[in-house]
Design an enzyme around this catalytic site. Sequence first.
Site, PDB file in Angstrom:
ATOM      1  N   ARG A  16      19.613  65.465  96.233  1.00  0.00           N
ATOM      2  CA  ARG A  16      19.937  64.274  96.499  1.00  0.00           C
ATOM      3  C   ARG A  16      20.396  63.120  95.500  1.00  0.00           C
ATOM      4  NH1 ARG A  16      15.148  63.408 101.763  1.00  0.00           N
ATOM      5  NH2 ARG A  16      13.736  63.957 100.346  1.00  0.00           N
TER       6      ARG A  16
ATOM      7  N   TYR B  45       2.774  68.057 106.763  1.00  0.00           N
ATOM      8  CA  TYR B  45       4.136  67.196 106.346  1.00  0.00           C
ATOM      9  C   TYR B  45       4.079  66.102 106.993  1.00  0.00           C
ATOM     10  CZ  TYR B  45       9.092  67.778 105.005  1.00  0.00           C
ATOM     11  OH  TYR B  45      10.599  67.424 104.554  1.00  0.00           O
TER      12      TYR B  45
ATOM     13  N   GLU C 211      17.190  63.696  92.751  1.00  0.00           N
ATOM     14  CA  GLU C 211      15.864  64.287  92.927  1.00  0.00           C
ATOM     15  C   GLU C 211      15.889  65.644  92.813  1.00  0.00           C
ATOM     16  OE1 GLU C 211      14.498  62.519  96.498  1.00  0.00           O
ATOM     17  OE2 GLU C 211      13.557  64.435  97.292  1.00  0.00           O
TER      18      GLU C 211
ATOM     19  N   ARG D  73      22.723  66.009 117.658  1.00  0.00           N
ATOM     20  CA  ARG D  73      23.110  65.110 118.912  1.00  0.00           C
ATOM     21  C   ARG D  73      24.471  65.443 119.321  1.00  0.00           C
ATOM     22  NH1 ARG D  73      21.462  60.747 115.706  1.00  0.00           N
ATOM     23  NH2 ARG D  73      19.156  60.369 116.203  1.00  0.00           N
TER      24      ARG D  73
ATOM     25  N   ARG E  37      13.027  68.911 112.179  1.00  0.00           N
ATOM     26  CA  ARG E  37      12.770  67.401 111.679  1.00  0.00           C
ATOM     27  C   ARG E  37      14.166  66.833 111.871  1.00  0.00           C
ATOM     28  NH1 ARG E  37       8.984  65.507 108.344  1.00  0.00           N
ATOM     29  NH2 ARG E  37      10.349  64.417 106.947  1.00  0.00           N
TER      30      ARG E  37
ATOM     31  N   ARG F 298       5.479  72.202  96.764  1.00  0.00           N
ATOM     32  CA  ARG F 298       6.649  71.898  96.153  1.00  0.00           C
ATOM     33  C   ARG F 298       6.855  70.672  95.396  1.00  0.00           C
ATOM     34  NH1 ARG F 298      10.213  75.541  94.195  1.00  0.00           N
ATOM     35  NH2 ARG F 298      12.224  74.365  94.647  1.00  0.00           N
TER      36      ARG F 298
HETATM   37  P1  FAD Z   1      -0.127  60.102  98.791  1.00  0.00           P
HETATM   38  O1  FAD Z   1       0.879  58.791  98.964  1.00  0.00           O
HETATM   39  O2  FAD Z   1       0.185  61.303  97.864  1.00  0.00           O
HETATM   40  O3  FAD Z   1      -1.253  59.121  97.982  1.00  0.00           O
HETATM   41  C1  FAD Z   1      -2.418  60.249  97.697  1.00  0.00           C
HETATM   42  C2  FAD Z   1      -2.877  59.420  96.377  1.00  0.00           C
HETATM   43  O4  FAD Z   1      -4.158  60.306  96.072  1.00  0.00           O
HETATM   44  C3  FAD Z   1      -1.907  59.457  95.261  1.00  0.00           C
HETATM   45  O5  FAD Z   1      -1.782  58.167  94.756  1.00  0.00           O
HETATM   46  C4  FAD Z   1      -2.734  60.261  94.224  1.00  0.00           C
HETATM   47  O6  FAD Z   1      -2.556  60.002  92.812  1.00  0.00           O
HETATM   48  C5  FAD Z   1      -4.205  60.146  94.655  1.00  0.00           C
HETATM   49  N1  FAD Z   1      -5.128  61.181  94.278  1.00  0.00           N
HETATM   50  C6  FAD Z   1      -4.957  62.458  94.502  1.00  0.00           C
HETATM   51  N2  FAD Z   1      -5.880  63.196  93.828  1.00  0.00           N
HETATM   52  C7  FAD Z   1      -6.601  62.168  93.206  1.00  0.00           C
HETATM   53  C8  FAD Z   1      -7.816  62.393  92.495  1.00  0.00           C
HETATM   54  N3  FAD Z   1      -8.739  63.564  92.056  1.00  0.00           N
HETATM   55  N4  FAD Z   1      -8.491  61.345  91.770  1.00  0.00           N
HETATM   56  C9  FAD Z   1      -7.724  60.078  92.194  1.00  0.00           C
HETATM   57  N5  FAD Z   1      -6.743  59.850  92.778  1.00  0.00           N
HETATM   58  C10 FAD Z   1      -6.202  61.093  93.097  1.00  0.00           C
HETATM   59  N6  FAD Z   1       7.702  59.463 104.990  1.00  0.00           N
HETATM   60  C11 FAD Z   1       8.522  58.841 105.834  1.00  0.00           C
HETATM   61  O7  FAD Z   1       7.853  58.078 106.876  1.00  0.00           O
HETATM   62  N7  FAD Z   1       9.868  58.367 105.576  1.00  0.00           N
HETATM   63  C12 FAD Z   1      10.425  58.722 104.629  1.00  0.00           C
HETATM   64  O8  FAD Z   1      11.666  58.689 104.335  1.00  0.00           O
HETATM   65  C13 FAD Z   1       9.752  59.746 103.610  1.00  0.00           C
HETATM   66  N8  FAD Z   1      10.432  60.210 102.475  1.00  0.00           N
HETATM   67  C14 FAD Z   1       9.542  60.872 101.727  1.00  0.00           C
HETATM   68  C15 FAD Z   1      10.374  61.424 100.315  1.00  0.00           C
HETATM   69  C16 FAD Z   1       9.599  62.090  99.519  1.00  0.00           C
HETATM   70  C17 FAD Z   1      10.394  62.757  98.216  1.00  0.00           C
HETATM   71  C18 FAD Z   1       8.437  62.454  99.827  1.00  0.00           C
HETATM   72  C19 FAD Z   1       7.503  63.353  98.680  1.00  0.00           C
HETATM   73  C20 FAD Z   1       7.522  62.118 100.980  1.00  0.00           C
HETATM   74  C21 FAD Z   1       8.250  61.123 101.932  1.00  0.00           C
HETATM   75  N9  FAD Z   1       7.754  60.726 103.085  1.00  0.00           N
HETATM   76  C22 FAD Z   1       8.432  59.952 103.840  1.00  0.00           C
HETATM   77  C23 FAD Z   1       6.261  60.964 103.242  1.00  0.00           C
HETATM   78  C24 FAD Z   1       5.251  59.879 102.533  1.00  0.00           C
HETATM   79  O9  FAD Z   1       5.542  59.768 101.235  1.00  0.00           O
HETATM   80  C25 FAD Z   1       3.913  60.035 103.045  1.00  0.00           C
HETATM   81  O10 FAD Z   1       3.756  60.336 104.397  1.00  0.00           O
HETATM   82  C26 FAD Z   1       2.959  59.350 102.402  1.00  0.00           C
HETATM   83  O11 FAD Z   1       3.277  58.646 101.033  1.00  0.00           O
HETATM   84  C27 FAD Z   1       1.453  60.019 102.531  1.00  0.00           C
HETATM   85  O12 FAD Z   1       0.475  59.076 102.019  1.00  0.00           O
HETATM   86  P2  FAD Z   1      -0.835  59.664 101.734  1.00  0.00           P
HETATM   87  O13 FAD Z   1      -1.917  58.429 101.263  1.00  0.00           O
HETATM   88  O14 FAD Z   1      -1.425  60.665 102.414  1.00  0.00           O
HETATM   89  O15 FAD Z   1      -0.558  60.499 100.196  1.00  0.00           O
HETATM   90  N1  UDP Z   2      17.981  69.689 105.210  1.00  0.00           N
HETATM   91  C1  UDP Z   2      19.095  70.462 105.206  1.00  0.00           C
HETATM   92  N2  UDP Z   2      20.294  69.538 104.750  1.00  0.00           N
HETATM   93  C2  UDP Z   2      20.129  68.406 104.479  1.00  0.00           C
HETATM   94  C3  UDP Z   2      19.078  67.705 104.774  1.00  0.00           C
HETATM   95  C4  UDP Z   2      18.049  68.324 105.396  1.00  0.00           C
HETATM   96  O1  UDP Z   2      19.300  71.713 105.257  1.00  0.00           O
HETATM   97  O2  UDP Z   2      21.298  67.857 104.291  1.00  0.00           O
HETATM   98  C5  UDP Z   2      16.849  70.508 105.857  1.00  0.00           C
HETATM   99  C6  UDP Z   2      16.184  70.915 104.545  1.00  0.00           C
HETATM  100  O3  UDP Z   2      15.321  72.409 104.818  1.00  0.00           O
HETATM  101  C7  UDP Z   2      14.830  70.009 104.592  1.00  0.00           C
HETATM  102  C8  UDP Z   2      14.716  69.734 105.940  1.00  0.00           C
HETATM  103  O4  UDP Z   2      15.897  69.594 106.596  1.00  0.00           O
HETATM  104  O5  UDP Z   2      13.796  70.452 103.759  1.00  0.00           O
HETATM  105  C9  UDP Z   2      13.885  68.472 106.427  1.00  0.00           C
HETATM  106  O6  UDP Z   2      14.787  67.326 105.924  1.00  0.00           O
HETATM  107  P1  UDP Z   2      14.221  65.890 105.680  1.00  0.00           P
HETATM  108  O7  UDP Z   2      15.494  64.896 105.397  1.00  0.00           O
HETATM  109  O8  UDP Z   2      13.353  65.652 106.744  1.00  0.00           O
HETATM  110  O9  UDP Z   2      13.261  66.243 104.359  1.00  0.00           O
HETATM  111  P2  UDP Z   2      12.374  65.148 103.519  1.00  0.00           P
HETATM  112  O10 UDP Z   2      13.127  63.860 103.544  1.00  0.00           O
HETATM  113  O11 UDP Z   2      11.080  64.979 103.974  1.00  0.00           O
HETATM  114  O12 UDP Z   2      12.594  65.731 102.090  1.00  0.00           O
END
Ligand code: FAD
Ligand code: UDP
Length: 366
Positions: free
Chosen positions: A279, A346, A299, A175, A171, A248
């Site tokens: 983080r 993912y 986090e 570079r 991911r 996770r």
């Molecule tokens: P979700 O946002 O999980 O929505 C699903 C919803 O369904 C939830 O609100 C949940 O409450 C609801 N639900 C589940 N089961 C039920 C039930 N039985 N009844 C009623 N409601 C229910 N993406 C990026 O592009 N850039 C980023 O920088 C980035 N950072 C991230 C950092 C973190 C820590 C995490 C966890 C994810 C990150 N992502 C990022 C990914 C991004 O969050 C997801 O791609 C996106 O939010 C997924 O949308 P979704 O609608 O599929 O799921």
């Molecule tokens: N990762 C790492 N060191 C860092 C940042 C990321 O080893 O400082 C690895 C780690 O395994 C992580 C993966 O790269 O799960 C993907 O990172 P990303 O920032 O895309 O994770 P997310 O934002 O989805 O949690």
Amino acid sequence: MMKQYDYLIVGAGLFGAVFAHQMTTLGKRCCVVDRRPHIAGNVYTEAIEGIDVHCYGAHIFHTSDREVWDFLGQFCSWIPFINSPIANYHGELYNLPFNMNTFYQMWGVTTPEAAMAKIETQRNGISQPSNLEEQAISLVGTDIYEKLIRGYTEKQWGRSCRDLPAFIIRRLPVRFRFDNNYFNDPYQGIPTEGYTRICEKLLEGTDVILNTDYLLCRRELNPLADRVLYTGCIDEFFGYCYGALEYRSLRFETEVLDLPNYQGVAAMNFTDTQTPYTRIIEHKHFTFGTQEKTVITREYPSPWKKGMEPYYPVADEKNLALYRRYAALSESSGVLFGGRLAEYKYYDMDKVVRSAMNLARKEAAE
Ligand code: FAD
Ligand code: UDP
């Protein structure tokens, strides 16, 4: 008798909100139900001290998909933010992703040729990596693996890098230029008014029911609509009949600090094994904020158990095989499935929007 809605959509996250918008635009009647007390799923943001706080972890929008970028652009304006996190290894700071700045900081090398030669000496001759550790070492060598990858990854995923799929580390860009942009995508930014506002706009014209778990109220909710779209965990939908998929989870600890600038960057990664969090996010830096105070979030990765939020699918072979059994079951269920949890992928935000747009298109054609 005509039902009240064409679609009952479970989950008010990005997938549910985009699908609802697309179908409403086509004249369909949609109702969205979510068990959380708010819309927007994991992209939910909330103002604290005038700062837009990413309540479920840092969310930076990035994509190469021009149609997705233009689609969301109808609902927001973008702050042109380029994500450039800093890795902190026992107080030593390195630029991410792995680029000429990192190589200079790690080894003092000043040219791409010298960086490549250094990595070559540390590659351990791995040509076909079969796990995350081998993939990481073959890309950037053992020094970077030990200082910037191993500790972070093992905290994040709760297992050895040898037991994780190689794709997770791919991911991150590698570079041989001085370029700290964490993503390769040409379109990148933060929505000026936050992601929640985008979801509010997407859900205009859709009825929204919060604080309601669909799986506990199926009998009352199903008769309301012709069709159900489910965006929660696919294994939970089927009562874990083949066993639970692995996820996770995370714990977020948010603090308001009475100072204007805590760490000087939006995201700092703690890549050693001792620091219990992965983080620290300083939210104001996503929007170049000038408020007097600042808000930070630590986090903490955590094992997932039933009842906790499943933030990350653990997409190794064992879980993917189990997922495929649930996916086969879903095909004959009459229910639509989509999003990060229902597709057990993912997915970044742009992929979720793309997938929801595609599903809406398919539904419209039927
Ligand atoms: P979700 O946002 O999980 O929505 C699903 C919803 O369904 C939830 O609100 C949940 O409450 C609801 N639900 C589940 N089961 C039920 C039930 N039985 N009844 C009623 N409601 C229910 N993406 C990026 O592009 N850039 C980023 O920088 C980035 N950072 C991230 C950092 C973190 C820590 C995490 C966890 C994810 C990150 N992502 C990022 C990914 C991004 O969050 C997801 O791609 C996106 O939010 C997924 O949308 P979704 O609608 O599929 O799921
Ligand atoms: N990762 C790492 N060191 C860092 C940042 C990321 O080893 O400082 C690895 C780690 O395994 C992580 C993966 O790269 O799960 C993907 O990172 P990303 O920032 O895309 O994770 P997310 O934002 O989805 O949690």
